[in-house]
Design an enzyme around this catalytic site. Structure first.
Site, short mmCIF file in Angstrom:
data_model
loop_
_atom_site.label_atom_id
_atom_site.label_comp_id
_atom_site.label_asym_id
_atom_site.label_seq_id
_atom_site.Cartn_x
_atom_site.Cartn_y
_atom_site.Cartn_z
N PHE A 15 0.76 -1.15 -0.01
CA PHE A 15 0.07 0.11 0.02
C PHE A 15 0.84 1.36 -0.22
O PHE A 15 0.67 1.85 -0.94
CB PHE A 15 -0.96 -0.01 1.21
CG PHE A 15 -1.41 1.23 1.72
CD1 PHE A 15 -2.05 2.08 0.86
CD2 PHE A 15 -1.40 1.62 3.15
CE1 PHE A 15 -2.48 3.43 1.23
CE2 PHE A 15 -1.95 2.85 3.76
CZ PHE A 15 -2.43 3.73 2.71
N ASP B 60 10.07 -7.01 -3.30
CA ASP B 60 8.93 -7.43 -2.70
C ASP B 60 8.66 -8.82 -2.81
O ASP B 60 8.98 -9.32 -4.14
CB ASP B 60 7.71 -6.49 -3.35
CG ASP B 60 6.54 -6.35 -2.23
OD1 ASP B 60 6.28 -5.38 -2.00
OD2 ASP B 60 6.12 -7.78 -1.85
N SER C 77 6.87 3.00 13.41
CA SER C 77 5.43 2.91 13.61
C SER C 77 5.23 3.45 15.11
O SER C 77 6.00 3.59 15.99
CB SER C 77 4.89 1.39 13.67
OG SER C 77 3.70 1.61 14.36
N TYR D 28 5.47 -6.83 17.27
CA TYR D 28 5.64 -5.79 16.19
C TYR D 28 6.30 -4.45 16.81
O TYR D 28 6.97 -4.12 15.89
CB TYR D 28 4.22 -5.56 15.59
CG TYR D 28 4.17 -4.40 14.59
CD1 TYR D 28 4.53 -4.61 13.19
CD2 TYR D 28 3.73 -3.30 14.53
CE1 TYR D 28 4.34 -3.71 12.23
CE2 TYR D 28 3.54 -2.18 13.94
CZ TYR D 28 3.99 -2.25 12.47
OH TYR D 28 3.85 -1.46 11.68
N LYS E 39 9.70 -2.86 15.56
CA LYS E 39 9.73 -1.62 14.84
C LYS E 39 10.85 -0.87 15.75
O LYS E 39 11.68 0.02 15.21
CB LYS E 39 8.47 -1.07 15.01
CG LYS E 39 7.74 -1.37 13.65
CD LYS E 39 8.28 -1.40 12.44
CE LYS E 39 7.55 -1.88 11.25
NZ LYS E 39 8.25 -1.70 9.70
N VAL F 64 -8.55 1.36 10.00
CA VAL F 64 -10.24 1.44 10.07
C VAL F 64 -10.73 2.16 9.02
O VAL F 64 -11.97 1.74 8.70
CB VAL F 64 -10.37 1.99 11.74
CG1 VAL F 64 -9.92 3.38 11.71
CG2 VAL F 64 -11.87 1.84 11.93
N ARG G 106 -7.61 9.30 16.65
CA ARG G 106 -6.11 8.99 15.93
C ARG G 106 -5.67 10.04 15.07
O ARG G 106 -6.44 10.82 14.64
CB ARG G 106 -6.46 7.50 14.83
CG ARG G 106 -6.76 6.26 15.53
CD ARG G 106 -5.69 5.71 16.58
NE ARG G 106 -5.86 4.43 16.97
CZ ARG G 106 -6.38 4.21 18.09
NH1 ARG G 106 -6.79 5.26 18.94
NH2 ARG G 106 -6.44 3.09 18.61
C1 UD2 Z 1 -2.47 1.05 14.39
C2 UD2 Z 1 -1.66 0.39 13.50
C3 UD2 Z 1 -1.15 -0.92 14.09
C4 UD2 Z 1 -0.31 -0.60 15.15
C5 UD2 Z 1 -0.92 0.24 16.13
C6 UD2 Z 1 -0.16 0.77 17.31
C7 UD2 Z 1 -2.76 0.72 11.30
C8 UD2 Z 1 -3.61 0.00 10.37
N1 UD2 Z 1 -2.61 0.07 12.46
O1 UD2 Z 1 -3.59 0.57 15.02
O2 UD2 Z 1 -0.37 -1.74 13.11
O3 UD2 Z 1 0.87 0.23 14.61
O4 UD2 Z 1 -1.31 1.43 15.68
O5 UD2 Z 1 -0.83 1.65 18.08
O6 UD2 Z 1 -2.33 1.68 11.25
N2 UD2 Z 1 -11.49 0.02 14.73
C9 UD2 Z 1 -13.06 -0.24 15.11
N3 UD2 Z 1 -13.40 -0.97 13.93
C10 UD2 Z 1 -13.00 -1.90 13.31
C11 UD2 Z 1 -11.59 -1.48 13.19
C12 UD2 Z 1 -10.99 -0.64 14.13
O7 UD2 Z 1 -13.63 0.25 16.04
O8 UD2 Z 1 -13.51 -2.47 12.28
C13 UD2 Z 1 -10.87 0.77 15.75
C14 UD2 Z 1 -9.81 0.30 16.57
O9 UD2 Z 1 -10.23 -0.52 17.90
C15 UD2 Z 1 -8.84 1.40 17.03
C16 UD2 Z 1 -9.37 2.49 15.88
O10 UD2 Z 1 -10.43 1.85 15.20
O11 UD2 Z 1 -9.44 1.80 18.13
C17 UD2 Z 1 -8.03 2.41 15.09
O12 UD2 Z 1 -7.84 1.12 14.54
P1 UD2 Z 1 -6.74 0.83 13.47
O13 UD2 Z 1 -6.62 -0.56 13.52
O14 UD2 Z 1 -6.87 1.35 12.15
O15 UD2 Z 1 -5.33 1.46 13.97
P2 UD2 Z 1 -4.65 1.40 15.57
O16 UD2 Z 1 -4.36 2.74 15.73
O17 UD2 Z 1 -5.40 0.45 16.42
#
Ligand code: UD2
Length: 307
Positions: A11, A31, A121, A145, A149, A189, A213
């Site tokens: 991506f 890759d 990250s 992870y 990182k 998300v 976020r």
């Molecule tokens: C991000 C990174 C992850 C890790 C993490 C460290 C991404 C995609 N993921 O996770 O790899 O580095 O940061 O803190 O960048 N959510 C929902 N419904 C859904 C999916 C997600 O409510 O169907 C919520 C999830 O629980 C979270 C928020 O959305 O509170 C963001 O989720 P995410 O997985 O996009 O990113 P994050 O910050 O949890």
């Protein structure tokens, strides 16, 4: 310039490849297509594409020796937190050992290197509640992870201090945009929400939806990387790549409703274990080298949802 992008069919990597290719630089992609897709980079011909595992030290070394890249952007990794939890040893090989080997190979065989960029990250901050997150904040890695990182970025930094390799590590916050893969429940998300709106499916909020976020449109990330590549003062540094703004999940959902002119069903489930409630980056150091995000969350979403 001659660039090598490891993980360049993924991506984020494919957007970086596109940026430099469009500017007529010579872009090579390495890759193994484990999570990347060849279709993401149709503009890269076979002579510039190595279907090679970044752990294959021999092949990687041969490629570096032969091509003498000006710039190496190292994104290849096990990118899923869950995969690293399930396979801590295997992911350690990809995320730490291969990074160290790549640094070492460049030190030994690529004296003309102008910049090595490592993708770290915001995961390294873990649940440290301090906001905004600055690179001075305490790190609290909470998954293999995040540990990997953190190790990768510290090796990257150390290679500048010990061996004068021109390296910079970047802590990516929540990147979103075209080509992000929504297929796992742990995908970004925004990509998941897009799929739900496209298919009229129920979206699940984990927690109350008030979590925030620092969402970064992928083109802003590409611009940040391009600035860092040109800037030798960032050698030996670790920098956040965010926007400095935080947006709640509920606000993202409302923006989707406006853009699609419809809604979809939604439900609430308990927050995920280890989920961070709020996250926002301090991007002052990046701004000092001229970075200014070009996209707000609204303009980024608009472009993404209409792409
Ligand atoms: C991000 C990174 C992850 C890790 C993490 C460290 C991404 C995609 N993921 O996770 O790899 O580095 O940061 O803190 O960048 N959510 C929902 N419904 C859904 C999916 C997600 O409510 O169907 C919520 C999830 O629980 C979270 C928020 O959305 O509170 C963001 O989720 P995410 O997985 O996009 O990113 P994050 O910050 O949890």
């Amino acid at each position: 310039m001659k660039l090598l992008i490891t993980g360049g069919a993924g991506f984020i990597g494919s957007h970086i490849a596109d940026h430099y290719h469009a500017k007529s630089h010579e872009v090579f992609v390495l890759d193994n297509l484990a999570s990347g897709h060849r279709e993401n980079i149709p503009f890269i011909d076979e002579d510039h594409f190595f279907e090679v595992d970044v752990c294959d030290t021999e092949k990687v070394t041969d490629i570096i020796k032969l091509h003498q890249f000006d710039v190496v952007i190292h994104l290849a990794a096990v990118v899923s937190v869950v995969d690293t939890v399930n396979q801590p040893v295997k992911s350690n090989k990809v995320n730490i050992d291969a990074t160290l080997n790549l640094l070492e190979t460049n030190r030994e065989h690529n004296p003309q290197l102008k910049k090595f960029v490592f993708a770290s990250s915001a995961a390294v901050y873990g649940n440290n509640p301090q906001l905004p997150k600055t690179t001075q904040s305490i790190v609290q890695p909470e998954s293999p992870y995040a540990v990997q990182k953190y190790a990768g970025e510290q090796y990257t930094k150390m290679y500048h201090h010990l061996y004068d390799l021109p390296t910079t590590a970047l802590r990516f916050f929540n990147i979103y945009g075209p080509k992000q893969d929504p297929n796992s429940q742990y995908s970004g998300v925004i990509s998941i929400m897009k799929r739900k709106f496209d298919n009229d499916e129920t979206f699940t909020f984990f927690g109350d939806g008030e979590q925030t976020r620092d969402f970064v449109y992928v083109k802003d990330l590409v611009n940040a990387i391009a600035l860092v590549v040109e800037n030798s003062e960032t050698n030996g540094e670790v920098l956040n790549v965010g926007t400095g703004n935080q947006t709640s999940l509920k606000d993202i959902f409302s923006a989707f409703e406006s853009s699609y002119q419809k809604t979809v069903d939604y439900q609430f489930e308990p927050a995920r274990k280890g989920d961070v409630k709020h996250s926002v980056a301090d991007v002052t150091p990046l701004k000092e080298i001229g970075y200014e995000p070009q996209y707000t969350i609204n303009t980024g979403l608009e472009e993404y949802l209409n792409s």
